[in-house]
Motif scaffolding. Structure first.
Motif, PDB file in Angstrom:
ATOM      1  N   ARG A  91     -37.758  85.218 -56.600  1.00  0.00           N
ATOM      2  CA  ARG A  91     -37.625  83.843 -57.079  1.00  0.00           C
ATOM      3  C   ARG A  91     -36.245  83.590 -57.685  1.00  0.00           C
ATOM      4  O   ARG A  91     -35.740  84.351 -58.491  1.00  0.00           O
ATOM      5  N   GLY A  92     -35.648  82.477 -57.272  1.00  0.00           N
ATOM      6  CA  GLY A  92     -34.400  82.029 -57.857  1.00  0.00           C
ATOM      7  C   GLY A  92     -33.150  82.727 -57.371  1.00  0.00           C
ATOM      8  O   GLY A  92     -32.052  82.414 -57.826  1.00  0.00           O
ATOM      9  N   SER A 129     -36.849  81.410 -65.528  1.00  0.00           N
ATOM     10  CA  SER A 129     -37.922  80.429 -65.412  1.00  0.00           C
ATOM     11  C   SER A 129     -38.378  79.931 -66.785  1.00  0.00           C
ATOM     12  O   SER A 129     -38.563  80.710 -67.723  1.00  0.00           O
ATOM     13  N   ARG A 131     -41.256  78.975 -67.342  1.00  0.00           N
ATOM     14  CA  ARG A 131     -42.610  79.531 -67.507  1.00  0.00           C
ATOM     15  C   ARG A 131     -42.599  80.827 -68.305  1.00  0.00           C
ATOM     16  O   ARG A 131     -43.575  81.189 -68.966  1.00  0.00           O
TER      17      ARG A 131
END
Length: 267
Positions: A91-92, A129, A131
């Motif tokens: 991710r990312g 993130s 999150r």
């Protein structure tokens, strides 16, 4: 309280190196998790699924990395600046830079898998993130969720006592949790859960989140075998929201240098 141990893991999921001093940047300890093993589709390999990863060690060597594994010659690699871009699934990230044929061949032979080694050319381009406690401008390398993982020896001693009470055998080494920063001294077990900020030497860190733990903590890198601990005991004493927890993820508030023996002070 003081820093009792510092660790860097140049290659994600491989064995790391103990440090006496470390430079801390926005994305974590310098050289930490700048490399990663992926399959031919660019997906990361995880030690919980591929246990043989734990038997391979990586140390930073100049600007590059030196890989070693039992029964194999060491391999020294330079940073592949300007190399082939490889799409990766983390991710990312989007892409990383291929380490080259020699690295791929060495790791494939050691692991018994068809793999590639990739390098993150610029860690500041991967956002952390929200999150996981990230804020605008927070970045990280190939680390899972935050720039650094902080653990404490009082918490480990409490966990070891619980394991003994549970009939789970001897103490668990802190290395199973793959921390970057280990703190020891006069403090209650799991006091770190309540820290909002902590100063380590000249560097301030912000609490991001408590760290959820997975089956990798049950893997003994020396033997490649897994056991029930420490997950079984953590599930009895440290389970909520469907996970078990040990250690905290932290974000550097600013750059600086930290060393073993530095004072640690919650702010």
């Amino acid at each position: 309280m003081i820093v009792s141990d510092l660790w860097r893991y140049p290659v994600k999921s491989l064995g790391g190196e103990r440090l006496r001093e470390a430079r801390v940047d926005r994305w974590g300890i310098g050289g930490d998790r700048r490399w990663m093993v992926v399959d031919r589709s660019g997906e990361k390999l995880w030690a919980g699924e591929f246990r043989q990863l734990a038997a391979v060690s990586a140390v930073q060597a100049g600007g590059g990395v030196r890989l070693s594994a039992p029964g194999h010659p060491e391999l020294l690699l330079d940073e592949p600046i300007g190399g082939e871009r490889v799409e990766v699934g983390l991710r990312g990230v989007g892409y990383a830079v291929a380490a080259g044929d020699a690295a791929d061949a060495w790791l494939s032979a050691v692991l018994g898998l068809d793999v590639r080694l990739v390098w993150l050319d610029e860690p500041a381009r991967r956002p952390m993130s929200e999150r996981h406690g990230g804020r605008p401008g927070d970045v990280l390398s190939f680390a899972d969720a935050a720039p650094l993982l902080l653990t404490t020896m009082p918490s480990l001693r409490q966990l070891d006592a619980w394991i003994a009470e549970n009939g789970g055998g001897g103490p668990v080494p802190m290395t199973r949790f793959r921390p970057n920063l280990v703190v020891d001294g006069e403090m209650a077990a799991f006091a770190e859960d309540g820290w909002s900020e902590v100063r380590v030497g000249e560097v301030r860190f912000r609490f991001a989140e408590t760290c959820d733990r997975c089956a990798v903590t049950t893997l003994d890198p020396a033997t490649g075998r897994t056991a029930k601990e420490p997950i079984r005991t953590l599930a009895k004493h440290r389970r909520w929201d469907g996970n078990v927890w040990f250690g905290v993820r932290v974000v550097p508030v600013g750059p600086g240098t930290i060393s073993v023996g530095d004072p640690v002070q919650p702010i």
